[in-house]
Design a protein around this motif. Structure first.
Motif, PDB file in Angstrom:
ATOM      1  N   TRP A  59       0.698  -1.216  -0.016  1.00  0.00           N
ATOM      2  CA  TRP A  59      -0.021  -0.011   0.112  1.00  0.00           C
ATOM      3  C   TRP A  59       0.951   1.262   0.069  1.00  0.00           C
ATOM      4  N   SER A  72     -11.139  13.275 -11.135  1.00  0.00           N
ATOM      5  CA  SER A  72     -12.223  13.108  -9.747  1.00  0.00           C
ATOM      6  C   SER A  72     -12.995  14.284  -9.625  1.00  0.00           C
ATOM      7  N   TYR A  82      -5.354   9.992  -0.822  1.00  0.00           N
ATOM      8  CA  TYR A  82      -6.221   8.674  -0.860  1.00  0.00           C
ATOM      9  C   TYR A  82      -4.990   7.289  -0.707  1.00  0.00           C
ATOM     10  N   VAL A  84      -3.786   3.818  -1.666  1.00  0.00           N
ATOM     11  CA  VAL A  84      -3.707   2.809  -3.012  1.00  0.00           C
ATOM     12  C   VAL A  84      -3.124   1.738  -2.443  1.00  0.00           C
ATOM     13  N   ALA A  97      -6.211  -0.948  -6.356  1.00  0.00           N
ATOM     14  CA  ALA A  97      -7.419  -0.347  -6.134  1.00  0.00           C
ATOM     15  C   ALA A  97      -7.112   0.829  -5.113  1.00  0.00           C
ATOM     16  N   ARG A  98      -8.011   1.856  -5.196  1.00  0.00           N
ATOM     17  CA  ARG A  98      -7.982   2.758  -4.162  1.00  0.00           C
ATOM     18  C   ARG A  98      -8.622   2.203  -2.931  1.00  0.00           C
ATOM     19  N   LEU A  99      -8.004   2.887  -1.710  1.00  0.00           N
ATOM     20  CA  LEU A  99      -8.541   2.341  -0.570  1.00  0.00           C
ATOM     21  C   LEU A  99      -9.398   3.567   0.030  1.00  0.00           C
ATOM     22  N   THR A 100     -10.372   2.850   1.005  1.00  0.00           N
ATOM     23  CA  THR A 100     -11.055   4.035   1.702  1.00  0.00           C
ATOM     24  C   THR A 100     -10.519   4.528   2.777  1.00  0.00           C
ATOM     25  N   ASN A 102      -6.872   6.367   4.159  1.00  0.00           N
ATOM     26  CA  ASN A 102      -5.597   7.130   3.942  1.00  0.00           C
ATOM     27  C   ASN A 102      -4.659   7.352   5.252  1.00  0.00           C
ATOM     28  N   PHE A 120     -17.534   8.079  -6.905  1.00  0.00           N
ATOM     29  CA  PHE A 120     -16.044   8.430  -7.276  1.00  0.00           C
ATOM     30  C   PHE A 120     -16.096  10.034  -7.850  1.00  0.00           C
ATOM     31  N   TYR A 134     -13.272   0.403  -4.443  1.00  0.00           N
ATOM     32  CA  TYR A 134     -12.409   0.424  -3.426  1.00  0.00           C
ATOM     33  C   TYR A 134     -12.140  -0.831  -2.576  1.00  0.00           C
TER      34      TYR A 134
ATOM     35  N   LEU B 129      -9.016   6.941 -12.165  1.00  0.00           N
ATOM     36  CA  LEU B 129      -9.256   6.538 -10.753  1.00  0.00           C
ATOM     37  C   LEU B 129      -7.987   7.151 -10.124  1.00  0.00           C
TER      38      LEU B 129
END
Lengths: 145, 381
Positions: A59, A72, A82, A84, A97-100, A102, A120, A134, B129
């Motif tokens: 991450w 965005s 954010y 990742v 993926a993006r993570l919720t 941070n 998004f 996410y 994204l």
């Protein structure tokens, strides 16, 4: 509401799953789904759900506003860093993926994660909400429950 | 490979040069390499070169002269310089030519690179994204590596500290001010665990080499340097690469491992015989990983080597003696040949304040970058 791209995850769905492909020749799973197998060169890959839970493999936190093609709708003023990560799914494939989350102190390699489909951005012309995918720490769900 | 010599080297200073185009910086590097070799542009039989953001290398003839030579544009991501050198060596080794130039140059806008997904075989959503940033890849690669091999943040700081210390000794470097451990360790996080002073920046510059056959080289110099191997390799299935929406279940070696191993085999030289090393240091973590991927130490051993000062100019395996990408910035097209330039200075004993002591005989260069490729060269006296 619509997904940022059709075919990345099952939608609409109560419990969305990522959609990948499995090679009918060698069995390799990849994300996103693709027609040809990058492992063996096979030409017959089948789209299938590849899961919604996994473990955090690596991450980082994206701390500056990326230039386009990042889209965005955020500005320097509204940008929020954010997370990742790569999340390892049951087949062993690791999906970026993006993570919720941070906050680095809450991210640990090996922690359980689950897929979340969430807004998004809003299309500035149509006003339509665009959905992204996410991963969230599993514990967040337990807290919420 | 039949013998290919480097008889001239030239560099346009790296950093920011607002009054010159990238092509002008490339042309200046060629002029300096020609002067160094004592060769005129009219004598040059072929050239290979390229840039990412500064236009075609072939257009350098508008500055250098339209002599009719074979000029081939090379664009191969972060291995553009390495690929130009490989092609130049092959052109001489084949016997077709005896004198040529390879050149790399670039001029990037400020800030992180923002590639277009389609150019890299990816779909738009990946960029939209916010997943298509090289900085994220390098951060996640070292994050995983630290987890697996016990590398600490202290090691990341040491690499950056060394880079700026060496850069301060290099009149051609962009960043020539040493930074303290605290300044590096307390600089803002860019992509965890990497901080501002642990990342290189896209920049500008040019680098060029004059290559010659053995017979031709002896007409121009009594001290040629020899290209013992020039190898470029791309990612195999399963390696952990930049711009990867997913990684395979079974992780395999990076292209760096393949390129370095092949280069050592071809040259008949072992890593322990290398006296001075240039490694891709897009960030502090990359230099640490590449030490092991290139075969200079075991995974995890870097922590101790850095603490001992083994990779310092006076250490037993000096790495990035000119300050590397961290102090020079990264003009993508020029970066690989800048590494070769530094190795040549070191092997000639012309590196001034940053000269590796003891008369180094063998040097190694390594680039890694998008889209998951690596270029390695071995050069000896």
């Amino acid at each position: 509401m619509r997904p940022i791209r059709e075919g990345l995850f099952t939608w609409p769905a109560e419990r969305p799953e990522l959609l990948g492909s499995r090679c009918t020749d060698c069995g390799e799973v990849t994300f996103p789904a693709q027609a040809d197998c990058r492992r063996c060169g096979g030409r017959d890959c089948r789209v299938e759900p590849i899961g919604h839970r996994g473990t955090l493999w690596s991450w980082t936190v994206q701390r500056f506003l990326p230039k386009p093609p990042y889209a965005s709708g955020e500005t320097e003023e509204t940008f929020r860093p954010y997370g990742v990560g790569y999340v390892e799914l049951p087949s062993g494939v690791k999906v970026e993926a993006r993570l919720t989350e941070n906050r680095p102190e809450r991210l640990v390699i090996g922690m359980p994660m689950r897929l979340v489909v969430a807004p998004f951005r809003t299309d500035p012309e149509s006003g339509e909400v665009i959905l992204g995918f996410y991963f969230a720490p599993e514990e967040d769900e337990e807290e919420a429950a | 490979m039949s013998e290919v010599a480097i008889i001239g080297i030239g560099l346009h200073p790296f950093g920011r040069t607002p009054d010159k185009s990238g092509q002008q910086q490339g042309a200046e590097a060629v002029r300096r390499a020609l002067a160094d070799a004592g060769v005129s542009w009219k004598e040059v039989q072929f050239a290979y070169g390229g840039s990412q953001d500064a236009g075609n290398a072939d257009a350098l003839v508008n500055e250098l002269g339209l002599t009719g030579l074979q000029f081939t544009n090379v664009w191969n991501g972060c291995a553009t310089g390495g690929s130009a050198l490989h092609a130049g060596c092959a052109a001489i080794a084949s016997g077709e030519y005896e004198l040529g130039v390879v050149v790399g140059f670039d001029k990037h806008p400020r800030g992180a690179f923002n590639p277009r997904p389609a150019d890299w075989g990816l779909e738009d959503w990946y960029g939209e994204l916010g997943l298509m940033l090289t900085t994220q890849f390098f951060a996640m690669k070292i994050q995983r590596y630290m987890h697996e091999h016990g590398i600490t943040e202290e090691a990341l700081v040491r690499v950056a500290e060394k880079a700026f210390r060496n850069g301060a000794l290099n009149p051609y470097a962009w960043r020539r001010t040493p930074l303290s451990r605290e300044e590096i360790a307390q600089s803002p996080l860019v992509s965890d665990p990497l901080r501002k002073y642990m990342f290189c920046n896209p920049a500008e510059g040019g680098a060029a080499l004059v290559l010659a056959s053995a017979a031709r080289a002896r007409r121009h110099t009594t001290k040629p340097l020899w290209v013992r191997a020039a190898v470029v390799r791309t990612r195999r299935y399963g390696s952990f690469e930049v711009f990867s929406p997913s990684l395979a279940a079974t992780v395999t070696d990076a292209p760096t491992v393949d390129a370095a191993r092949t280069a050592f085999e071809r040259a008949g030289i072992g890593p322990e015989e290398v006296d001075v090393i240039q490694l891709q240091d897009t960030d502090s973590g990359a230099e640490i990983i590449h030490m092991a991927e290139c075969g200079f130490c075991a995974h995890g051993e870097q922590e101790k080597l850095l603490a001992e000062g083994a990779t310092e100019i006076g250490g037993r395996m000096p790495v990035n003696t000119d300050g590397g990408c961290l102090a020079n910035g990264e003009p993508v097209g020029a970066s690989g040949l800048r590494q070769v330039h530094e190795i040549c200075l070191q092997l000639r004993g012309q590196a001034g304040a940053r000269q590796v002591p003891g008369g180094p005989r063998v040097g190694f260069t390594h680039v890694y970058g998008a889209p998951g490729l690596s270029g390695v060269t071995l050069i000896s006296r």
